[in-house]
Design an enzyme around this catalytic site. Structure first.
Site, PDB file in Angstrom:
ATOM      1  CB  SER A  84      13.102  13.184   3.010  1.00  0.00           C
ATOM      2  OG  SER A  84      11.860  12.673   2.586  1.00  0.00           O
ATOM      3  CE  LYS A 132       2.417  11.719   5.153  1.00  0.00           C
ATOM      4  NZ  LYS A 132       2.269  10.946   3.921  1.00  0.00           N
ATOM      5  CG  ASP A 143       2.188  11.844   0.092  1.00  0.00           C
ATOM      6  OD1 ASP A 143       3.401  11.853  -0.172  1.00  0.00           O
ATOM      7  OD2 ASP A 143       1.737  11.652   1.240  1.00  0.00           O
ATOM      8  CD  GLU A 183     -17.979  -3.177  -0.432  1.00  0.00           C
ATOM      9  OE1 GLU A 183     -17.869  -4.360  -0.085  1.00  0.00           O
ATOM     10  OE2 GLU A 183     -18.832  -2.776  -1.247  1.00  0.00           O
TER      11      GLU A 183
HETATM   12  P1  NAP Z   1      -2.612   3.664   6.111  1.00  0.00           P
HETATM   13  O1  NAP Z   1      -3.255   4.998   6.196  1.00  0.00           O
HETATM   14  O2  NAP Z   1      -2.326   2.898   7.379  1.00  0.00           O
HETATM   15  O3  NAP Z   1      -3.519   2.754   5.156  1.00  0.00           O
HETATM   16  C1  NAP Z   1      -3.222   1.404   4.955  1.00  0.00           C
HETATM   17  C2  NAP Z   1      -4.069   0.848   3.813  1.00  0.00           C
HETATM   18  O4  NAP Z   1      -3.602  -0.481   3.532  1.00  0.00           O
HETATM   19  C3  NAP Z   1      -5.550   0.748   4.128  1.00  0.00           C
HETATM   20  O5  NAP Z   1      -6.293   0.953   2.948  1.00  0.00           O
HETATM   21  C4  NAP Z   1      -5.670  -0.717   4.616  1.00  0.00           C
HETATM   22  O6  NAP Z   1      -6.954  -1.258   4.453  1.00  0.00           O
HETATM   23  C5  NAP Z   1      -4.713  -1.390   3.666  1.00  0.00           C
HETATM   24  N1  NAP Z   1      -4.210  -2.673   4.170  1.00  0.00           N
HETATM   25  C6  NAP Z   1      -3.349  -2.867   5.192  1.00  0.00           C
HETATM   26  N2  NAP Z   1      -3.104  -4.187   5.353  1.00  0.00           N
HETATM   27  C7  NAP Z   1      -3.847  -4.827   4.412  1.00  0.00           C
HETATM   28  C8  NAP Z   1      -4.023  -6.199   4.064  1.00  0.00           C
HETATM   29  N3  NAP Z   1      -3.377  -7.176   4.719  1.00  0.00           N
HETATM   30  N4  NAP Z   1      -4.829  -6.491   3.013  1.00  0.00           N
HETATM   31  C9  NAP Z   1      -5.481  -5.500   2.334  1.00  0.00           C
HETATM   32  N5  NAP Z   1      -5.352  -4.188   2.621  1.00  0.00           N
HETATM   33  C10 NAP Z   1      -4.549  -3.854   3.650  1.00  0.00           C
HETATM   34  O7  NAP Z   1      -1.205   3.742   5.361  1.00  0.00           O
HETATM   35  P2  NAP Z   1      -0.769   4.820   4.243  1.00  0.00           P
HETATM   36  O8  NAP Z   1      -0.115   5.972   4.902  1.00  0.00           O
HETATM   37  O9  NAP Z   1      -1.923   5.045   3.350  1.00  0.00           O
HETATM   38  O10 NAP Z   1       0.384   4.018   3.472  1.00  0.00           O
HETATM   39  C11 NAP Z   1       0.081   2.920   2.618  1.00  0.00           C
HETATM   40  C12 NAP Z   1       1.348   2.517   1.861  1.00  0.00           C
HETATM   41  O11 NAP Z   1       1.698   3.572   0.969  1.00  0.00           O
HETATM   42  C13 NAP Z   1       2.570   2.297   2.750  1.00  0.00           C
HETATM   43  O12 NAP Z   1       3.281   1.180   2.250  1.00  0.00           O
HETATM   44  C14 NAP Z   1       3.389   3.554   2.576  1.00  0.00           C
HETATM   45  O13 NAP Z   1       4.784   3.332   2.738  1.00  0.00           O
HETATM   46  C15 NAP Z   1       3.083   3.888   1.122  1.00  0.00           C
HETATM   47  N6  NAP Z   1       3.278   5.301   0.796  1.00  0.00           N
HETATM   48  C16 NAP Z   1       4.158   5.579  -0.187  1.00  0.00           C
HETATM   49  C17 NAP Z   1       4.371   6.876  -0.559  1.00  0.00           C
HETATM   50  C18 NAP Z   1       5.345   7.166  -1.647  1.00  0.00           C
HETATM   51  O14 NAP Z   1       5.703   8.338  -1.834  1.00  0.00           O
HETATM   52  N7  NAP Z   1       5.800   6.166  -2.403  1.00  0.00           N
HETATM   53  C19 NAP Z   1       3.671   7.932   0.061  1.00  0.00           C
HETATM   54  C20 NAP Z   1       2.755   7.611   1.082  1.00  0.00           C
HETATM   55  C21 NAP Z   1       2.569   6.280   1.435  1.00  0.00           C
HETATM   56  P3  NAP Z   1      -8.053  -1.154   5.654  1.00  0.00           P
HETATM   57  O15 NAP Z   1      -8.648   0.222   5.537  1.00  0.00           O
HETATM   58  O16 NAP Z   1      -9.008  -2.244   5.365  1.00  0.00           O
HETATM   59  O17 NAP Z   1      -7.304  -1.341   6.957  1.00  0.00           O
END
Ligand code: NAP
Length: 266
Positions: A16, A65, A101, A150
């Protein structure tokens, strides 16, 4: 000079600062963007402290957040998502809280001329999955949420209008007649893996991967080979920043300058 910033823990690798700095320079704004790393329980104290110091705007990232909601007046979308990633101190009274987001994902897709009138599949039900699901539902899309756990997908679907919750095994069936696919899991980050079977992808899909390190994930490679439109995670990151920039400054953000600065870091 206006001071903007980011609270997170850790914030060391944040993209950022260069992105916002490029925006200020392109518009000739007298502003600065700094990062802060308060203790993990310190979201409310940090936001109140920033307010007292005259900070104009804050981005909020992991792990703050959700806790940030207690220090702001959230807009309805941030309230429904249950997370704030942008705080605006420039109004009267309590600071305003937004979740850019959600808008970031929508604007990333729109910037690639993706039609948002069909059906969306969102993989993931964590923080990013919640934001993307609500964001696409607000565009009027029926949203199919698939998650490794799920029950989390079903719980989220119960909150999102016109949504259903599924396990990852349903992806083949869900994607057959879907128009937009968003990966909102962390799968693909720092590993050559994908949560979506390559054979489920097809040329009528637009695929956004929220993962931006690496930029070209295995999912996006598979999608490209299937003839799908691909949108990498830096576009979502860019547009969540663009949305915050515009709320704070009241200016139309210099998207190209911010995009160039962001991509130079990736
Ligand atoms: P989070 O709250 O920790 O959620 C992680 C998610 O990934 C959950 O749905 C989890 O499933 C799933 N997951 C993790 N390991 C897995 C695996 N081995 N197989 C299948 N599913 C798996 O994380 P988050 O904040 O949502 O972030 C998720 C991703 O989005 C990150 O890579 C982050 O960098 C990215 N992101 C990008 C932006 C952007 O602006 N581009 C913004 C925000 C986030 P379970 O519920 O089953 O654990």
């Amino acid at each position: 000079m206006d001071v903007y910033g980011l609270i997170g823990n850790p914030v060391g690798h944040s993209l950022s600062p260069p992105m916002h700095k490029a925006g200020y320079e392109a518009l000739g704004l007298d502003a600065r963007y700094v990062t802060f790393e308060p203790p993990k329980e310190g979201a409310v104290a940090a936001i109140e402290g920033a307010d007292a110091l005259g900070v104009a705007g804050l981005n909020v990232t992991i792990p703050f957040k959700q806790d940030a909601l207690d220090a702001v007046d959230p807009d309805p979308l941030a309230e429904r998502i249950g997370a704030v990633n942008t705080v605006d101190f420039t109004g009267e009274g309590r600071p305003a809280g937004y979740n850019t987001d959600a808008v970031g994902a929508v604007r990333a897709l729109r910037s690639h001329d993706v039609d948002l009138s069909g059906t969306a599949v969102v993989v993931g039900a964590g923080g990013a999955g919640r934001a993307v699901a609500f964001g696409l539902a607000d565009e009027g899309m029926p949203v199919r949420i698939a998650n490794r756990t799920e029950s989390k997908a079903r719980d989220l679907a119960a909150e999102v209008p016109d949504a259903t919750g599924h396990g990852l095994d349903d992806l083949g069936e869900l994607l057959a007649d879907a128009d937009v696919l968003v990966n909102a899991t962390s799968v693909g980050m720092e590993e050559d893996a994908t949560p979506v079977p390559a054979e489920a992808l097809h040329g009528d899909l637009a695929v956004l991967d929220a993962v931006y390190r690496p930029l070209e994930t295995r999912l996006l490679r598979d999608a490209s080979e299937a003839g799908a439109t691909t949108v990498d995670g830096a576009w979502m990151l860019l547009y969540q920043g663009v949305e915050a920039f515009e709320r704070w400054t009241g200016e139309v953000a210099p998207v190209d300058a911010m995009n160039d600065a962001l991509r130079a870091e990736l």
